[in-house]
Design a protein around this motif. Sequence first.
Motif, PDB file in Angstrom:
ATOM      1  N   PHE A 250       0.897  -0.821   0.570  1.00  0.00           N
ATOM      2  CA  PHE A 250      -0.243   0.083   0.271  1.00  0.00           C
ATOM      3  C   PHE A 250       0.729   1.268  -0.201  1.00  0.00           C
ATOM      4  O   PHE A 250       0.721   2.267  -0.755  1.00  0.00           O
ATOM      5  CB  PHE A 250      -0.957  -0.240   1.176  1.00  0.00           C
ATOM      6  CG  PHE A 250      -2.544  -0.694   0.890  1.00  0.00           C
ATOM      7  CD1 PHE A 250      -2.882  -1.291  -0.002  1.00  0.00           C
ATOM      8  CD2 PHE A 250      -2.708  -1.862   2.102  1.00  0.00           C
ATOM      9  CE1 PHE A 250      -3.996  -1.503  -0.614  1.00  0.00           C
ATOM     10  CE2 PHE A 250      -3.474  -2.787   2.151  1.00  0.00           C
ATOM     11  CZ  PHE A 250      -4.590  -2.353   0.995  1.00  0.00           C
ATOM     12  N   PHE A 251       1.912   1.714   0.856  1.00  0.00           N
ATOM     13  CA  PHE A 251       2.981   2.196   0.938  1.00  0.00           C
ATOM     14  C   PHE A 251       4.122   3.096  -0.508  1.00  0.00           C
ATOM     15  O   PHE A 251       3.242   3.958  -0.994  1.00  0.00           O
ATOM     16  CB  PHE A 251       3.996   1.977   2.034  1.00  0.00           C
ATOM     17  CG  PHE A 251       5.124   3.557   1.530  1.00  0.00           C
ATOM     18  CD1 PHE A 251       4.599   4.681   2.331  1.00  0.00           C
ATOM     19  CD2 PHE A 251       6.373   3.179   1.024  1.00  0.00           C
ATOM     20  CE1 PHE A 251       5.406   5.808   2.646  1.00  0.00           C
ATOM     21  CE2 PHE A 251       6.951   4.456   1.505  1.00  0.00           C
ATOM     22  CZ  PHE A 251       6.300   6.049   1.839  1.00  0.00           C
ATOM     23  N   VAL A 252       3.762   1.631  -1.480  1.00  0.00           N
ATOM     24  CA  VAL A 252       4.358   1.855  -2.991  1.00  0.00           C
ATOM     25  C   VAL A 252       3.109   2.219  -3.519  1.00  0.00           C
ATOM     26  O   VAL A 252       3.895   2.989  -4.041  1.00  0.00           O
ATOM     27  CB  VAL A 252       5.032   0.227  -2.731  1.00  0.00           C
ATOM     28  CG1 VAL A 252       5.369   0.368  -4.764  1.00  0.00           C
ATOM     29  CG2 VAL A 252       6.410   0.113  -1.522  1.00  0.00           C
ATOM     30  N   ILE A 253       2.525   1.468  -3.873  1.00  0.00           N
ATOM     31  CA  ILE A 253       1.270   2.539  -4.143  1.00  0.00           C
ATOM     32  C   ILE A 253       0.817   3.464  -4.078  1.00  0.00           C
ATOM     33  O   ILE A 253       0.820   4.347  -4.622  1.00  0.00           O
ATOM     34  CB  ILE A 253      -0.046   1.170  -3.825  1.00  0.00           C
ATOM     35  CG1 ILE A 253       0.587  -0.079  -4.370  1.00  0.00           C
ATOM     36  CG2 ILE A 253      -1.301   2.224  -5.139  1.00  0.00           C
ATOM     37  CD1 ILE A 253      -0.615  -0.625  -4.492  1.00  0.00           C
ATOM     38  N   PHE A 254       0.936   3.704  -3.360  1.00  0.00           N
ATOM     39  CA  PHE A 254       0.375   5.400  -2.329  1.00  0.00           C
ATOM     40  C   PHE A 254       1.644   6.492  -2.496  1.00  0.00           C
ATOM     41  O   PHE A 254       1.358   7.584  -3.629  1.00  0.00           O
ATOM     42  CB  PHE A 254       0.516   5.931  -0.759  1.00  0.00           C
ATOM     43  CG  PHE A 254       0.144   6.576  -0.542  1.00  0.00           C
ATOM     44  CD1 PHE A 254      -1.543   6.699  -0.419  1.00  0.00           C
ATOM     45  CD2 PHE A 254       0.761   7.942   0.387  1.00  0.00           C
ATOM     46  CE1 PHE A 254      -1.901   8.510   0.241  1.00  0.00           C
ATOM     47  CE2 PHE A 254       0.971   8.950   1.054  1.00  0.00           C
ATOM     48  CZ  PHE A 254      -0.901   9.404   0.840  1.00  0.00           C
ATOM     49  N   TYR A 255       2.908   6.125  -2.715  1.00  0.00           N
ATOM     50  CA  TYR A 255       3.994   6.807  -3.360  1.00  0.00           C
ATOM     51  C   TYR A 255       3.611   7.302  -4.858  1.00  0.00           C
ATOM     52  O   TYR A 255       4.136   8.131  -5.104  1.00  0.00           O
ATOM     53  CB  TYR A 255       5.441   5.748  -2.734  1.00  0.00           C
ATOM     54  CG  TYR A 255       6.257   6.547  -2.964  1.00  0.00           C
ATOM     55  CD1 TYR A 255       6.752   7.867  -2.881  1.00  0.00           C
ATOM     56  CD2 TYR A 255       7.523   5.968  -4.273  1.00  0.00           C
ATOM     57  CE1 TYR A 255       8.389   8.425  -2.898  1.00  0.00           C
ATOM     58  CE2 TYR A 255       9.003   6.495  -5.168  1.00  0.00           C
ATOM     59  CZ  TYR A 255       9.132   8.036  -4.093  1.00  0.00           C
ATOM     60  OH  TYR A 255       9.770   8.820  -4.562  1.00  0.00           O
ATOM     61  N   PHE A 256       3.883   5.737  -5.291  1.00  0.00           N
ATOM     62  CA  PHE A 256       3.970   6.515  -7.017  1.00  0.00           C
ATOM     63  C   PHE A 256       2.933   6.552  -7.667  1.00  0.00           C
ATOM     64  O   PHE A 256       2.934   7.457  -8.518  1.00  0.00           O
ATOM     65  CB  PHE A 256       4.068   4.911  -7.625  1.00  0.00           C
ATOM     66  CG  PHE A 256       5.325   4.618  -8.060  1.00  0.00           C
ATOM     67  CD1 PHE A 256       6.514   5.135  -8.579  1.00  0.00           C
ATOM     68  CD2 PHE A 256       5.723   3.581  -6.817  1.00  0.00           C
ATOM     69  CE1 PHE A 256       7.848   4.534  -8.006  1.00  0.00           C
ATOM     70  CE2 PHE A 256       7.176   2.896  -6.885  1.00  0.00           C
ATOM     71  CZ  PHE A 256       8.445   3.646  -7.571  1.00  0.00           C
ATOM     72  N   LEU A 257       1.811   6.904  -6.871  1.00  0.00           N
ATOM     73  CA  LEU A 257       0.070   7.401  -7.319  1.00  0.00           C
ATOM     74  C   LEU A 257       0.195   9.412  -7.334  1.00  0.00           C
ATOM     75  O   LEU A 257      -0.415   9.420  -7.424  1.00  0.00           O
ATOM     76  CB  LEU A 257      -1.260   6.495  -6.786  1.00  0.00           C
ATOM     77  CG  LEU A 257      -0.807   5.767  -7.697  1.00  0.00           C
ATOM     78  CD1 LEU A 257      -2.085   4.441  -7.827  1.00  0.00           C
ATOM     79  CD2 LEU A 257      -0.877   5.678  -9.430  1.00  0.00           C
ATOM     80  N   LEU A 258       0.725   9.496  -5.677  1.00  0.00           N
ATOM     81  CA  LEU A 258       0.236  10.716  -4.983  1.00  0.00           C
ATOM     82  C   LEU A 258       1.425  11.583  -4.625  1.00  0.00           C
ATOM     83  O   LEU A 258       1.685  12.466  -5.255  1.00  0.00           O
ATOM     84  CB  LEU A 258      -0.291  10.481  -3.811  1.00  0.00           C
ATOM     85  CG  LEU A 258      -2.110  10.058  -3.792  1.00  0.00           C
ATOM     86  CD1 LEU A 258      -2.367   9.787  -2.413  1.00  0.00           C
ATOM     87  CD2 LEU A 258      -2.898  10.809  -4.622  1.00  0.00           C
ATOM     88  N   ILE A 259       2.989  11.047  -3.703  1.00  0.00           N
ATOM     89  CA  ILE A 259       4.350  11.363  -3.396  1.00  0.00           C
ATOM     90  C   ILE A 259       4.637  11.968  -4.468  1.00  0.00           C
ATOM     91  O   ILE A 259       4.816  13.169  -4.836  1.00  0.00           O
ATOM     92  CB  ILE A 259       4.759  10.529  -2.593  1.00  0.00           C
ATOM     93  CG1 ILE A 259       3.338  10.711  -0.704  1.00  0.00           C
ATOM     94  CG2 ILE A 259       6.093  11.679  -2.393  1.00  0.00           C
ATOM     95  CD1 ILE A 259       4.430   9.849  -0.025  1.00  0.00           C
ATOM     96  N   ARG A 260       4.905  10.800  -5.219  1.00  0.00           N
ATOM     97  CA  ARG A 260       6.021  11.212  -7.025  1.00  0.00           C
ATOM     98  C   ARG A 260       5.549  12.157  -7.515  1.00  0.00           C
ATOM     99  O   ARG A 260       6.004  13.321  -7.889  1.00  0.00           O
ATOM    100  CB  ARG A 260       6.011   9.865  -6.841  1.00  0.00           C
ATOM    101  CG  ARG A 260       8.038  10.193  -7.684  1.00  0.00           C
ATOM    102  CD  ARG A 260       8.352   8.261  -8.304  1.00  0.00           C
ATOM    103  NE  ARG A 260       9.145   9.306  -9.174  1.00  0.00           N
ATOM    104  CZ  ARG A 260       8.814   8.067 -11.001  1.00  0.00           C
ATOM    105  NH1 ARG A 260       7.938   7.789 -10.954  1.00  0.00           N
ATOM    106  NH2 ARG A 260      10.284   8.585 -11.420  1.00  0.00           N
ATOM    107  N   PRO A 261       4.678  12.139  -8.135  1.00  0.00           N
ATOM    108  CA  PRO A 261       4.008  13.066  -9.186  1.00  0.00           C
ATOM    109  C   PRO A 261       3.885  14.310  -8.506  1.00  0.00           C
ATOM    110  O   PRO A 261       4.273  15.598  -9.222  1.00  0.00           O
ATOM    111  CB  PRO A 261       2.482  12.437  -9.758  1.00  0.00           C
ATOM    112  CG  PRO A 261       2.725  11.054  -9.547  1.00  0.00           C
ATOM    113  CD  PRO A 261       3.526  10.817  -7.675  1.00  0.00           C
TER     114      PRO A 261
END
Length: 121
Positions: free
Chosen positions: A43-54
């Motif tokens: 879940f953290f990896v998905i959250f990172y790539f969908l929200l934080i990184r962009p």
Amino acid sequence: MNSIVNFISSFFSTAHASTAATTTTTAAHHSSPYSTVIMLVVFFVIFYFLLIRPQSKRAKQQRELLASIGQGDEVITSGGMMGKVTAIEDSIVSLEIANGVVIKVQKGSISGTMPKGSIIK
């Protein structure tokens, strides 16, 4: 009276069997203690790539844009005003939006640059 006793005894035996089945099913779901940790990491990896990184990429692009603005550049503000940069002070940019009409805007409100010669005067 006998039928009531039979009903109650059958109810409790069904309830007991249901509790035993639930306990067995629950024990089967918790066979691996690492499954919860793995799920949280996913879940953290998905959250990172969908929200934080962009969002951090957009913020970096905006910082680079604001750092590269110079006198004579044609820009557009977040409010839609287009103008030519005439002066830059710390966080204030002076824009000439028409001949002889200069406004001051915050540097952070500039959302993009325009190609040279795109503003008609």
